[in-house]
Design a protein around this motif. Structure first.
Motif, short mmCIF file in Angstrom:
data_model
loop_
_atom_site.label_atom_id
_atom_site.label_comp_id
_atom_site.label_asym_id
_atom_site.label_seq_id
_atom_site.Cartn_x
_atom_site.Cartn_y
_atom_site.Cartn_z
N PHE A 229 100.96 84.26 63.84
CA PHE A 229 100.93 83.76 62.47
C PHE A 229 99.87 84.56 61.74
N ALA A 230 100.24 85.13 60.61
CA ALA A 230 99.28 85.92 59.82
C ALA A 230 99.03 85.26 58.48
N GLU A 231 97.75 85.22 58.11
CA GLU A 231 97.37 84.85 56.75
C GLU A 231 96.82 86.11 56.12
N ILE A 232 97.47 86.54 55.05
CA ILE A 232 97.08 87.74 54.32
C ILE A 232 96.50 87.29 52.99
N THR A 233 95.25 87.66 52.74
CA THR A 233 94.60 87.27 51.49
C THR A 233 94.28 88.51 50.68
N VAL A 234 94.73 88.52 49.44
CA VAL A 234 94.46 89.66 48.56
C VAL A 234 93.02 89.55 48.07
N ILE A 235 92.25 90.60 48.34
CA ILE A 235 90.86 90.67 47.89
C ILE A 235 90.79 91.34 46.52
N GLN A 236 91.58 92.42 46.37
CA GLN A 236 91.55 93.17 45.11
C GLN A 236 92.83 93.98 44.97
N GLU A 237 93.33 94.07 43.73
CA GLU A 237 94.47 94.93 43.41
C GLU A 237 94.07 95.81 42.23
N VAL A 238 94.16 97.12 42.44
CA VAL A 238 93.85 98.08 41.39
C VAL A 238 94.95 99.14 41.41
N ALA A 239 95.69 99.21 40.31
CA ALA A 239 96.80 100.16 40.17
C ALA A 239 97.76 99.98 41.35
#
Length: 149
Positions: free
Chosen positions: A106-116
């Protein structure tokens, strides 16, 4: 924590560009806030298994495809095509053990930052309540018209 499956089996192909034998996600549980959730049952025919265990490369690929399933799900909701993504870097990788065949990852993927076209994610991979691995990963999305259907 029990989660409802949003996509599984062949439905996963609508979310990720990978195809067998490289598919490393077989369940997608959806997105809550900045986090998405996916799963994989480790099978004996998995190309990343050796000596009855999923190897480090398989864990990294599971994380990358879990992140791909997140953006694929977002794009499918917008009726857009699945984008190709590439691992830019893997940082702070800690692998605590190699999961055996039949393990339910089971994976939890958390977005820390999105740039372009670059997304920085943090990942936690578990089997039940036991942490298998944690890491940060930079993923580059290819947005030049080379999407998949």
């Amino acid at each position: 924590m029990k989660r409802e499956i949003v996509a599984q089996g062949a439905e996963i192909y609508a979310l990720i560009p990978q195809r067998p034998p490289i598919v490393m996600v077989d369940k997608f549980y959806g997105i809550t806030g900045n986090s998405s959730y996916s799963g994989l049952t480790v099978t004996p025919d998995n190309i990343f298994c050796q000596n009855g265990k999923l190897q480090e490369t398989g864990i990294v690929e599971f994380v990358a495809q879990s992140a791909a399933a997140r953006i694929g799900y977002i794009n499918s909701q917008k009726k857009e095509l699945v984008l190709l993504g590439f691992i830019g870097s893997v940082d702070k990788m800690k692998i605590y053990y190699l999961p055996p065949i039949d393990a339910e990852l089971f994976a939890e993927i958390t977005v820390i930052q999105e740039v372009a076209d670059i997304t920085l994610i943090e990942a936690c991979v578990k089997v039940t309540d036991c942490v298998v691995a944690t890491c940060r990963m930079k993923i580059f999305l290819k947005k030049d018209g080379k999407e998949t259907k």
